[in-house]
Design an enzyme around this catalytic site. Structure first.
Site, PDB file in Angstrom:
ATOM      1  CD  GLN A  56       5.280  -4.825   2.927  1.00  0.00           C
ATOM      2  OE1 GLN A  56       5.765  -5.309   1.918  1.00  0.00           O
ATOM      3  NE2 GLN A  56       5.385  -3.547   3.250  1.00  0.00           N
ATOM      4  N   GLY A  57       1.513  -7.334   5.337  1.00  0.00           N
ATOM      5  CA  GLY A  57       0.095  -6.958   5.373  1.00  0.00           C
ATOM      6  C   GLY A  57      -0.094  -5.505   5.741  1.00  0.00           C
ATOM      7  CB  SER A 102      -1.976  -2.620   0.633  1.00  0.00           C
ATOM      8  OG  SER A 102      -0.817  -1.990   0.214  1.00  0.00           O
ATOM      9  CB  SER A 110       3.494 -10.799  -3.148  1.00  0.00           C
ATOM     10  OG  SER A 110       4.645 -10.553  -2.418  1.00  0.00           O
ATOM     11  CD  GLU A 155       8.104  -2.110  -0.179  1.00  0.00           C
ATOM     12  OE1 GLU A 155       7.739  -1.332   0.722  1.00  0.00           O
ATOM     13  OE2 GLU A 155       7.309  -2.645  -0.955  1.00  0.00           O
ATOM     14  CD  GLU A 176      -0.193   7.996 -11.098  1.00  0.00           C
ATOM     15  OE1 GLU A 176       0.239   6.994 -10.481  1.00  0.00           O
ATOM     16  OE2 GLU A 176      -0.577   7.944 -12.277  1.00  0.00           O
TER      17      GLU A 176
END
Lengths: 379, 325, 379, 325
Positions: free
Chosen positions: A124-125, A127, A159, A242, A362
């Site tokens: 998964q690309g 970020s 990952s 997810e 957060e």
């Protein structure tokens, strides 16, 4: 309210258990990440042979059309059996369902089957180093080039990239459109010169994650998913998938770890110490509350298509509890738990990532405050 | 009443801060983690500055700067997270001086103060720098013992930048109070670790932007930093008190050391964990040096025996004292 | 570093102790707030007679010119002796020093002496219902009227207003100036028709605080302190003095309360329970850290005129610890601690205000983050 | 597996929410706090709706909606923070039905279910609504007893909107499990208290502005609200589980009740305390009704015996179970 499994759920579970009992995965390879991955790949192939690889996929795509509850049972049983996650977990949970939702007939034909068999692994690309939790500010660019696309940029926290054939890639196709709107979703072939994978070493010493350096990688129009400029919406499908089932795997892994600590503490006679029992009880309470709350979320999802307020809480609860558990182990087991080779030492360090990966705590609190409680956007 | 460091003590800290920033940057720890060996030249410089004997009386070859001098220096060692047998050697020397027999002092202090030999410190199952040491000072609850030429079995802990071992061999008891002094010294190192974690975090969150603004402008982050300061300063207050008690009021050392141990253990855990969290994904990588601080803090806390036993002791002290009134 | 009192500090303390030993305040009136206040007023008169009312004031104004450390010792000894705060504590700590800093000779002559003797009590009129922690947005207006001023507006959280002759009042004299700049600082006479005091009942049932309804109250130019439009600066002087010495009184009161709980717990044989001892130890640790940190702040103030980073932390530490202590008491002492008439019940409820009064913990964290750590202003 | 309320149970909650909002607004508590007397008309309405017998079988004159029905109703009682002997009467009736002897059921249930008599609940030194009650169900650790016509000594607690007393007089034991059922019911009330504290706080921080923006847009406030939700939902998950176990799987009631007690005690303390803090100065006043929730939570937690004993029990359950594998 019925907190027992229905007859069909029990039947599903028993059939799966029987299969898991019959499968001998061999012992888990230690120390060598490649061997460990190959072991997980073998496991997925066996699952696929048995028809168990993607229970939540529709039957037409090779799944079992399992209910959400059965899907949860699947991961719960995997964890209970001490089995690993299938190697292509991102393909099964994210890429597959996203392609089913948004893909053309050709895309479904091309991509789904090799996901199931772990023949083609997915990563998964999303970020990027400068974007962090802020997907709207992604910088990776895809430029029109003849009939296809030329893609350049950098991704991080991917990952399994080193094992992957394909990448779910978000890139900006229109730099002039407002932040969310200029994004498109590509199915990028990782096996090309324009894609370099650099492992990112973690606090634990392992390299679960990677950086991707993308420099003039190519993609055809057939690798654009969900249409030009629609990447944000397609990505939301991926993100929504997810943790649906995965949460159960994590929840049961937490329970296993807690049982291991509980057994060590009991064996050491430490339960007589009320302070120790209290601490252990705190973690037991949180683990049980997580399990119960996750079931509430599943029931709501089955009935209404999405979880209620509690659904936004389980990832947060899990990370908090897993950190509390591993810190308690270090505290109760003393210096042996801090030896580099010790299981608890690994778990302690690895757990630091729990409140960062897959949405920092957060950011999760922001989401709860804004979307569940309806508070004004955080300043 | 004057609760601040003297100019002399402040100067020790300043010199150490500057030297270690240049000679012991965190980048050097990556190498140490691979080899498991310390940089001999760095240790040589520490010796040439008289650091191993910082707390040792001049008549034994030391600098006579007492437990407060030791605390200030160890705070800087923690700040740098430096890889050297200084915590162990300087602390063991201080413990032998204050709580050893005269023959212990005569036998060990000159060599340790001169840096000709090193010492280990810790417990039987978790001794820092005991391997190859001339002597080890080991604690267990309120007891402390001195083990000459300790027989060791080295092992790797999660802090690859410090050498740990288990220790066998006969020990000779040190007087009551030695264990408290040792823990006060470890607490001082933790204060420095916390300060560094705070400084690194504050610098990072000022620099790093998200959603168009520095992340340090979000209260979730800025209030976390404020809490890190609270814990760091709390541990500092207690650690300085313990160092002062070791020098000036030994009757109060037991309680002061328990306060310092509990405060430093709590701060070490929370502050270094918070530093990783505030760094986000970067904080979880090996390259971002913030993990060294988390790891060293964990080991220091284990050498202190954890916060809990000290809190229990403090609760009983408070209860018995109040009941006796 | 020297954590023992100097010879002169010991002499100061011993002289004060001797005086306190010789003074019999009579027993503390319970239940009746007016009687309780009169008791505190009598106590201040006695202090003034003995020359102890304002040890930190210069000798020329009737003080002892005490050092900051001695001033702290003064409050520490008061608390240790079980004495109350002097009735006019806001006059002694806030109004007096502010008038000394900013007042004309006439103002000093007029106002200082009656503060000392508790003849004229002072209250503080800064907060407003709509402003909360945001003083720059105060709305109370002062309008020029002949040679004087006509003041209207509303104030809140004014403690002791019902007993006060004077009020330190911040009002807006120039509505067109930017927020901070249009404020002026008045010494408002409370004994006039334009000022109505309404007690504000608290969670405890008491009325420590009041609302002020000000409607056409008058003030002369001689009651303007520090010059027209200078109110913000003058107010900062008041705020800076707010907790300098008082912190020590609170710190020692916390210790007394903790000792009382410790004694009860010890007497009940509960210290054998390691969990109980641990909880008590936590509070003991925090109380000791507060005391030590407060001394660090005093030393820095003596030397540099202001505390270091630790100075911003003591109020926060105190409120946190006092809440923890009172909750622990409720937990350990069980139902008897929740009876309306029980001391612990009162302390539990009163402590909820600790993290709100005199700067909420949230505002204190902002201040620490911005002023001590230099982080960008909170969004 | 279906972890949600049935439509029937949901409807009970809806009706109760609406009725209590009108008939038992918090403004009414100011009056109760002065007189120390409940509103008889309100109780009459509760009786007419069959609430005292919500969990009681129809053959004993109740509604047969089980422990889950009781939990839903008590959640709404907590939400309203209403002043009425409903927690005590409905819970005592449920405990007598499930764990009393046949003669107990015959003697007490019809009157309680019909609202002709009321019951007290709690412990010997802290019994809610025992004064004037026909019977009290009192718990002490794992034991529970039934005290007919209890001799009481009323006292005022910090919650002036509920009547407490100590109880003397002989008791008759109830079967094991009764104490767990009682605590599960109290936990359910706490869930409602927490939900109300959260709702009031969210409404307030959306409305109230400071520094030119709603205070709810500050992360210090919004994240506090998120944490309040986390604790409230955690307690709800555990309380529903306990209610379900009481109805459907009594073997698991002991652990489920301990989970609910610990989660609800923790949530009650944190959520109602946070509500006061988030309201700022207003939250500290008697006029702002948020303090009623804090006070009732404190008393409920005391009736549960505090979180700690349940956590200790849970730790031992976890340890013994794991060791037995």
């Amino acid at each position: 309210m019925d907190l027992t499994f229905s007859e069909s759920e029990r039947a599903f579970r028993d059939e799966l258990r029987a299969w898991l009992d019959s499968y001998d995965p061999g012992s888990e390879p230690a120390g060598d990440e490649d061997a460990h991955y190959a072991w997980r790949r073998d496991f997925q192939r066996a699952l696929a042979d048995g028809g168990w690889a993607a229970v939540h996929w529709p039957v037409e795509y090779g799944g079992r059309g399992a209910t959400i509850m059965e899907s949860a049972i699947f991961f719960e049983e995997l964890a209970r059996a001490g089995a690993p996650l299938p190697a292509n977990v991102l393909g099964l949970l994210l890429a597959g369902p996203t392609i089913m939702s948004w893909g053309t007939a050709e895309q479904k034909d091309r991509f789904l089957a090799p996901i199931l068999t772990a023949e083609e692994i997915w990563c998964q690309g999303f970020s990027e180093p400068d974007a962090g939790s802020d997907l709207a500010s992604l910088k990776t660019r895809a430029i029109r080039d003849g009939n296809g696309w030329l893609i350049s940029g950098q991704k991080v926290w991917t990952s399994g990239a080193q094992y992957s054939k394909w990448c779910m890639l978000l890139a900006r196709t229109d730099p002039d459109a407002p932040k969310h709107k200029g994004l498109s979703y590509f199915l990028l072939d990782m096996e090309q010169e324009g894609v370099q994978v650099r492992p990112l070493r973690q606090i634990t010493g392992e390299s679960e994650f990677n950086e991707l350096f993308i420099d003039g990688a190519v993609a055809s129009d057939g690798q654009l998913l969900g249409g030009l400029g629609n990447g944000w919406k397609v990505a939301l499908t991926t993100l929504m998938n997810e943790r649906a089932g995965l949460a159960f795997f994590l929840q049961v892994r937490l329970r296993q770890l807690l049982d291991a600590l509980s057994a060590e503490v009991a064996a050491a006679g430490m339960l007589d110490d009320s302070g120790v029992a209290e601490r252990l009880g705190e973690v037991h309470l949180r683990a049980e509350v997580l399990r119960l709350t996750a079931y509430r979320g599943l029931t709501a999802t089955e009935k209404y298509g999405q979880p209620g307020p509690e659904g936004s809480l389980t990832k947060w609860m899990w990370s908090q509890t897993n950190q509390q558990l591993t810190e308690l182990a270090a505290q109760l087991l003393g210096s042996s738990a801090l030896r580099a080779a010790d299981r608890w030492a690994y778990e302690l360090l690895r757990a630091r990532g729990n409140s960062i990966e897959g949405g920092t705590t957060e950011v999760l609190k922001n989401i709860v405050a804004e979307r569940v409680l309806g508070l004004p956007r955080a300043h | 009443m004057r609760f601040e460091l003297s100019d002399d003590h402040r100067e020790i800290g300043r010199v150490a801060r500057e030297l270690l920033a240049v000679r012991a940057p965190m980048s050097a720890l990556h190498e140490v983690a691979v080899t498991g060996e310390y940089d001999g030249a760095l240790w040589g410089e520490m010796v040439s500055l008289g650091w191993p004997g910082i707390a040792i009386a001049e008549k034994h070859g030391g600098q006579g700067l007492g437990a407060i001098g030791l605390a200030v220096l160890l705070e800087e060692l923690g700040y740098a997270c430096a890889a050297a047998p200084l915590l162990s050697t300087a602390t063991a020397a201080a413990a032998i001086q204050a709580y050893g027999a005269e023959e212990h002092r005569a036998r060990w202090l000159p060599g340790l103060a001169a840096g000709e030999t090193t010492a280990g410190i810790g417990s039987r199952d978790l001794a820092a720098d005991a391997d190859g040491a001339a002597v080890a000072v080991l604690i267990d609850g309120d007891r402390a013992e001195l083990v000459p030429a300790p027989a060791t079995e080295p092992f790797r802990s999660i802090d690859p930048a410090r050498r740990f071992a288990t220790v066998r061999g006969d020990g000779e008891p040190l007087a009551a109070g030695a264990a408290d002094l040792v823990r006060a010294a470890i607490a001082a190192e933790l204060v420095g670790i916390c300060q560094r974690a705070l400084d690194m975090t504050v610098a990072y969150v000022k620099e790093r932007s998200q959603f168009g603004v520095p992340v340090g402008s979000f209260q979730a982050v800025s209030h976390r930093c404020a809490e890190m300061l609270l814990h760091t300063e709390s541990a500092r207050s207690a650690a300085y008190f313990a160092a002062w008690a070791a020098d000036a009021d030994r009757e109060r050392l037991r309680e002061a050391s328990a306060l310092a141990s509990a405060a430093a253990a709590e701060a070490g855990r929370l502050v270094t964990g918070s530093a990783i969290q505030a760094h986000g994904g970067i904080g979880f990588t090996w390259e971002a040096d913030v993990h060294w601080l988390y790891k060293r803090a964990q080991l220091d806390i284990a050498m202190l025996g954890g916060a809990r036993r000290h809190l229990i002791a403090l609760g009983r002290i408070a209860g018995e004292r109040a009941a006796a009134r």
